[in-house]
Design a protein around this motif. Sequence first.
Motif, short mmCIF file in Angstrom:
data_model
loop_
_atom_site.label_atom_id
_atom_site.label_comp_id
_atom_site.label_asym_id
_atom_site.label_seq_id
_atom_site.Cartn_x
_atom_site.Cartn_y
_atom_site.Cartn_z
N ASP A 21 -24.09 0.35 -7.62
CA ASP A 21 -24.80 1.58 -6.49
C ASP A 21 -24.48 0.87 -5.12
N GLY A 22 -23.46 0.73 -4.65
CA GLY A 22 -23.05 -1.22 -4.23
C GLY A 22 -22.33 -1.64 -3.45
N PRO A 23 -22.21 -2.87 -2.39
CA PRO A 23 -21.29 -3.66 -2.49
C PRO A 23 -21.56 -5.42 -3.26
N GLY A 24 -21.95 -5.75 -3.90
CA GLY A 24 -21.67 -7.46 -3.98
C GLY A 24 -22.80 -6.81 -5.46
N VAL A 25 -22.24 -5.43 -6.25
CA VAL A 25 -23.45 -6.04 -7.50
C VAL A 25 -22.09 -5.18 -8.37
N ARG A 26 -22.68 -6.28 -9.86
CA ARG A 26 -22.46 -5.10 -11.24
C ARG A 26 -22.58 -4.90 -11.74
N ILE A 27 -22.05 -3.53 -12.40
CA ILE A 27 -22.21 -3.21 -13.76
C ILE A 27 -22.46 -4.06 -15.26
N GLU A 28 -22.85 -4.06 -15.86
CA GLU A 28 -22.31 -4.74 -16.64
C GLU A 28 -22.82 -4.44 -18.24
N ARG A 29 -22.12 -4.18 -19.49
CA ARG A 29 -22.37 -3.33 -20.64
C ARG A 29 -22.16 -4.46 -22.19
N VAL A 30 -23.50 -4.78 -21.81
CA VAL A 30 -23.95 -5.81 -23.22
C VAL A 30 -24.62 -5.40 -24.55
N GLY A 31 -23.67 -5.31 -25.45
CA GLY A 31 -24.23 -4.69 -26.40
C GLY A 31 -24.44 -3.59 -26.25
N ALA A 32 -25.99 -3.08 -26.58
CA ALA A 32 -26.79 -1.94 -26.30
C ALA A 32 -27.54 -1.27 -24.98
N VAL A 34 -26.75 -0.91 -20.85
CA VAL A 34 -25.76 -0.86 -19.60
C VAL A 34 -26.79 -1.79 -18.67
N ARG A 35 -27.14 -2.99 -17.99
CA ARG A 35 -27.37 -3.11 -17.43
C ARG A 35 -26.05 -3.54 -15.42
N GLN A 36 -27.59 -3.33 -14.35
CA GLN A 36 -26.96 -4.10 -12.60
C GLN A 36 -27.33 -4.54 -12.52
N THR A 37 -26.31 -6.42 -12.00
CA THR A 37 -26.69 -7.21 -11.79
C THR A 37 -26.52 -7.06 -10.03
N GLY A 38 -27.50 -7.88 -9.35
CA GLY A 38 -26.59 -8.37 -8.23
C GLY A 38 -27.43 -8.76 -7.20
N GLY A 39 -27.58 -9.10 -6.18
CA GLY A 39 -29.10 -10.20 -4.80
C GLY A 39 -30.10 -9.80 -5.20
N GLY A 45 -31.67 -3.82 -13.01
CA GLY A 45 -32.48 -3.56 -13.87
C GLY A 45 -31.63 -2.87 -14.92
N VAL A 46 -32.00 -2.47 -16.16
CA VAL A 46 -31.39 -1.41 -17.14
C VAL A 46 -31.31 0.00 -16.74
N LEU A 47 -30.05 0.24 -17.01
CA LEU A 47 -30.34 1.94 -16.72
C LEU A 47 -29.86 2.59 -17.98
N TRP A 48 -29.28 2.36 -19.20
CA TRP A 48 -29.12 3.06 -20.30
C TRP A 48 -28.81 1.93 -21.53
N SER A 49 -30.17 2.10 -22.65
CA SER A 49 -30.22 1.36 -23.73
C SER A 49 -29.75 1.88 -25.05
N ARG A 72 -34.30 -13.38 -10.35
CA ARG A 72 -34.45 -11.76 -10.01
C ARG A 72 -35.34 -10.66 -10.92
N ALA A 73 -36.91 -10.67 -10.21
CA ALA A 73 -37.31 -9.79 -10.32
C ALA A 73 -35.89 -7.89 -10.85
N PHE A 74 -36.31 -7.62 -11.75
CA PHE A 74 -35.72 -6.04 -12.64
C PHE A 74 -36.90 -4.97 -12.58
N GLU A 75 -35.88 -3.88 -13.34
CA GLU A 75 -36.08 -2.58 -13.39
C GLU A 75 -35.54 -2.55 -14.43
N TRP A 76 -36.42 -1.85 -15.49
CA TRP A 76 -36.01 -0.76 -17.00
C TRP A 76 -36.30 0.51 -16.79
N LYS A 77 -35.76 1.36 -16.44
CA LYS A 77 -35.35 2.29 -16.78
C LYS A 77 -35.78 3.48 -17.54
N LEU A 78 -36.78 3.78 -18.04
CA LEU A 78 -37.07 4.21 -19.47
C LEU A 78 -37.00 5.73 -19.04
#
Length: 258
Positions: A21-32, A34-39, A45-49, A72-78
Amino acid sequence: MDRDVVRELYDREMRLGARADGPGVRIERVGAVVRQTGGRDDWNGVLWSDLDDATADAAIAAQIRHFGGADRAFEWKLYAHDRPGDLGERLRAAGLVPEPEETLMVAHVADLDTAIEPPEGVRLLPVADAAGVERVVDVHERAFGDDGAALRHRLLAQLAEEPETVVAVVAMEGDRPVSAARMELPQGVPFAGLWGGGTVPEWRGRGVYRALVAFRARIAADRGYRYLQVDASGLSRPILRRLGFVPLTTTTPYVYRT
């Protein structure tokens, strides 16, 4: 609208197939997961599981290690339809704190009234530079009571590096910003996202928010998006219903702070 079909499309395109959702961040698919990691000023946070009773706790622990290790603080979007059914309880047991529930609402862009004008004395000003971003941040802080530093970082980065992915607008009463909103325009998907719609208390209930929705809907239509989606709060949900948005499910942010 077939809500089940649209919800499945949303899950597939916007969660499982999420775009950064912006420059400098990446989407990672790890097992089951999907998360986004940035600064620190990015959304992490976690977008899908796709979890079950046997895998959920380990997956939660893995995300805590991942984001916690990077401080990093993070959000799990449930979402209400996510599995297992007790995933929210498992997130709380692991130390994540739920924030207020929101409603995922969607509308066909072609069905929306895009001719709604702001109330008398208010003009809509597109955001194209740092001065405009400061107006958005000013409204955000007065409307929501939050620190706008992360929003400032994100908007400045998008406007500078990926301007095609975002539209922001401020409602002005003379020289004073009274409402603001943005629209995220991920590439190659049918959904544009409405975010950040906030109005200062003394201007609520006077039609400014409706005008901001119509402004963004016109742009979404011009750019070929089929749907508009929004995570609606209790304040905006009745307005969006009247405009033609329908609820698909609810979503609760579970937040982990290091």
